[in-house]
Design a protein around this motif. Structure first.
Motif, mmCIF file in Angstrom:
data_model
loop_
_atom_site.group_PDB
_atom_site.id
_atom_site.type_symbol
_atom_site.label_atom_id
_atom_site.label_comp_id
_atom_site.label_asym_id
_atom_site.label_seq_id
_atom_site.Cartn_x
_atom_site.Cartn_y
_atom_site.Cartn_z
ATOM 1 N N ASP A 173 0.728 -1.135 -0.167
ATOM 2 C CA ASP A 173 0.000 0.059 -0.184
ATOM 3 C C ASP A 173 0.880 1.204 0.131
ATOM 4 O OD1 ASP A 173 -2.566 -1.398 0.128
ATOM 5 O OD2 ASP A 173 -1.953 -1.835 2.442
ATOM 6 N N ALA A 174 0.950 1.881 -1.182
ATOM 7 C CA ALA A 174 1.750 3.262 -1.308
ATOM 8 C C ALA A 174 1.303 4.487 -0.685
ATOM 9 C CB ALA A 174 2.008 3.343 -2.686
ATOM 10 N N SER A 175 2.010 5.164 -0.073
ATOM 11 C CA SER A 175 1.812 6.323 0.297
ATOM 12 C C SER A 175 1.544 7.449 -0.739
ATOM 13 C CB SER A 175 2.623 6.942 1.527
ATOM 14 O OG SER A 175 4.109 7.129 0.901
ATOM 15 N N PRO A 176 0.822 8.503 -0.618
ATOM 16 C CA PRO A 176 0.678 9.198 -1.699
ATOM 17 C C PRO A 176 1.691 9.888 -2.340
ATOM 18 C CG PRO A 176 -0.727 9.779 0.228
ATOM 19 C CD PRO A 176 0.301 8.948 0.680
ATOM 20 N N ASP A 177 3.072 10.108 -1.854
ATOM 21 C CA ASP A 177 3.976 10.796 -2.246
ATOM 22 C C ASP A 177 4.789 9.886 -3.406
ATOM 23 O OD1 ASP A 177 3.420 13.258 -1.552
ATOM 24 O OD2 ASP A 177 4.542 13.123 0.372
ATOM 25 N N PHE A 178 4.373 8.434 -3.067
ATOM 26 C CA PHE A 178 5.530 7.346 -3.668
ATOM 27 C C PHE A 178 4.899 6.527 -4.699
ATOM 28 C CE2 PHE A 178 7.909 8.960 -0.304
ATOM 29 C CZ PHE A 178 9.132 8.851 -0.621
ATOM 30 N N VAL A 179 3.435 6.749 -5.248
ATOM 31 C CA VAL A 179 2.772 6.056 -6.136
ATOM 32 C C VAL A 179 3.641 5.939 -7.315
ATOM 33 C CG1 VAL A 179 0.754 5.786 -7.334
ATOM 34 C CG2 VAL A 179 0.463 6.206 -4.912
ATOM 35 N N GLU A 180 4.001 7.116 -7.724
ATOM 36 C CA GLU A 180 4.933 7.044 -8.970
ATOM 37 C C GLU A 180 6.223 6.522 -8.905
ATOM 38 O OE1 GLU A 180 6.566 10.345 -12.141
ATOM 39 O OE2 GLU A 180 5.450 11.093 -10.430
ATOM 40 N N TRP A 181 6.932 6.594 -7.657
ATOM 41 C CA TRP A 181 8.140 6.002 -7.432
ATOM 42 C C TRP A 181 7.863 4.563 -7.505
ATOM 43 C CZ3 TRP A 181 10.158 2.326 -4.028
ATOM 44 C CH2 TRP A 181 11.555 2.293 -3.931
ATOM 45 N N TYR A 182 6.853 3.923 -7.058
ATOM 46 C CA TYR A 182 6.484 2.225 -7.053
ATOM 47 C C TYR A 182 6.194 2.032 -8.487
ATOM 48 C CZ TYR A 182 7.019 1.694 -2.126
ATOM 49 O OH TYR A 182 7.196 1.586 -0.908
ATOM 50 N N ALA A 183 5.466 2.863 -9.266
ATOM 51 C CA ALA A 183 5.005 2.808 -10.521
ATOM 52 C C ALA A 183 6.285 2.482 -11.400
ATOM 53 C CB ALA A 183 4.112 3.568 -11.214
ATOM 54 N N ASN A 184 7.331 3.414 -11.274
ATOM 55 C CA ASN A 184 8.407 3.198 -12.129
ATOM 56 C C ASN A 184 9.359 2.245 -11.685
ATOM 57 O OD1 ASN A 184 7.971 5.661 -13.183
ATOM 58 N ND2 ASN A 184 9.224 6.979 -11.656
ATOM 59 N N ARG A 185 8.829 1.199 -10.932
ATOM 60 C CA ARG A 185 9.617 -0.226 -10.449
ATOM 61 C C ARG A 185 8.987 -1.075 -10.787
ATOM 62 N NH1 ARG A 185 11.386 4.227 -8.402
ATOM 63 N NH2 ARG A 185 13.898 4.566 -8.176
ATOM 64 N N GLY A 186 7.927 -0.895 -11.599
ATOM 65 C CA GLY A 186 7.170 -2.111 -12.131
ATOM 66 C C GLY A 186 5.669 -2.173 -11.453
ATOM 67 N N PHE A 187 5.339 -1.336 -10.320
ATOM 68 C CA PHE A 187 4.211 -1.804 -9.614
ATOM 69 C C PHE A 187 3.049 -1.231 -10.199
ATOM 70 C CE2 PHE A 187 7.028 -2.800 -6.544
ATOM 71 C CZ PHE A 187 6.602 -3.742 -5.227
ATOM 72 N N VAL A 188 1.938 -1.789 -10.393
ATOM 73 C CA VAL A 188 0.726 -1.268 -10.909
ATOM 74 C C VAL A 188 -0.432 -0.884 -10.021
ATOM 75 C CG1 VAL A 188 1.264 -2.106 -13.116
ATOM 76 C CG2 VAL A 188 -0.336 -3.340 -11.711
#
Length: 206
Positions: free
Chosen positions: A161-176
């Protein structure tokens, strides 16, 4: 028992990669470095640090629960050769249901944080990065988690569960982003995300 794994972290002051290792965090190490002490270093801005979601979280007390059931988990950190833990992660050792691949399972990443000293926006030393600013900490731990997922038979899948500021960061590492309701904890809305098996390979090779 988790055996140490050699890795490298990017060191900001000299812009080179330095030796490090991923280790299991024991109670003594968490108490001595993570639970409070790494927030008290002189180059951390206290006012800015007070706004961090994990400011008062206790690594020692962290327990992973899924639907009211406690899950076996591992607390791991990445430690540089000076003995300093540069970041940590809490991840389950047993899979939970995948949201993207019904019938399959994924490991759950409960916590993933770099040490406050490695969050440039918290530092009070301006252009002088000090002596312990390392980059790539979270990425390195996620890559280790993907390898653990593969080893446990889950094909690299991980949920979190990604915190608001890190959704894009995780997306850049393959998470959807997973199509389900977000999680509200202490006034922060977290976004459910998952690393699918077909993207895990890219993370492992990065």
């Amino acid at each position: 028992m988790i055996e140490p794994v050699k890795t490298k972290l990017w060191f900001a002051p000299d812009r080179t990669y330095h030796e490090a290792e991923i280790i299991e965090l024991n109670d003594e190490l968490m108490a001595r470095q993570l639970d409070g002490p790494w927030w008290l270093e002189e180059w951390i801005d206290e006012d800015l640090a007070a706004q961090e979601i994990d400011r008062h979280w206790s690594w020692s007390d962290c327990v992973v629960e899924v639907e009211g059931k406690e899950m076996r988990s591992a607390k791991v950190g990445v430690r540089t050769m000076d003995g300093m833990v540069q970041g940590g992660m809490v991840i389950t050792l047993k899979g939970i249901a995948s949201r993207l691949a019904p019938g399959d399972q994924a490991l759950l990443v409960e916590w993933l944080f770099t040490a406050p000293r490695n969050r440039p926006y918290l530092r009070n030393d301006g252009e002088d990065a000090g002596t312990r600013w390392y980059g790539g900490v979270g990425h390195t731990l996620l890559r280790w988690g993907a390898a653990l997922s593969v080893a446990n038979g889950y094909d690299g899948r991980m949920r979190l569960d990604a915190s608001p500021d890190f959704v894009e960061w995780y997306a850049n590492r393959g998470f959807v982003v997973v199509d389900e309701q977000g999680v509200n904890h202490e006034g922060v809305l977290y976004t459910p995300m998952e690393l699918p098996a077909e993207r895990a390979g890219e993370l492992l090779e990065s």
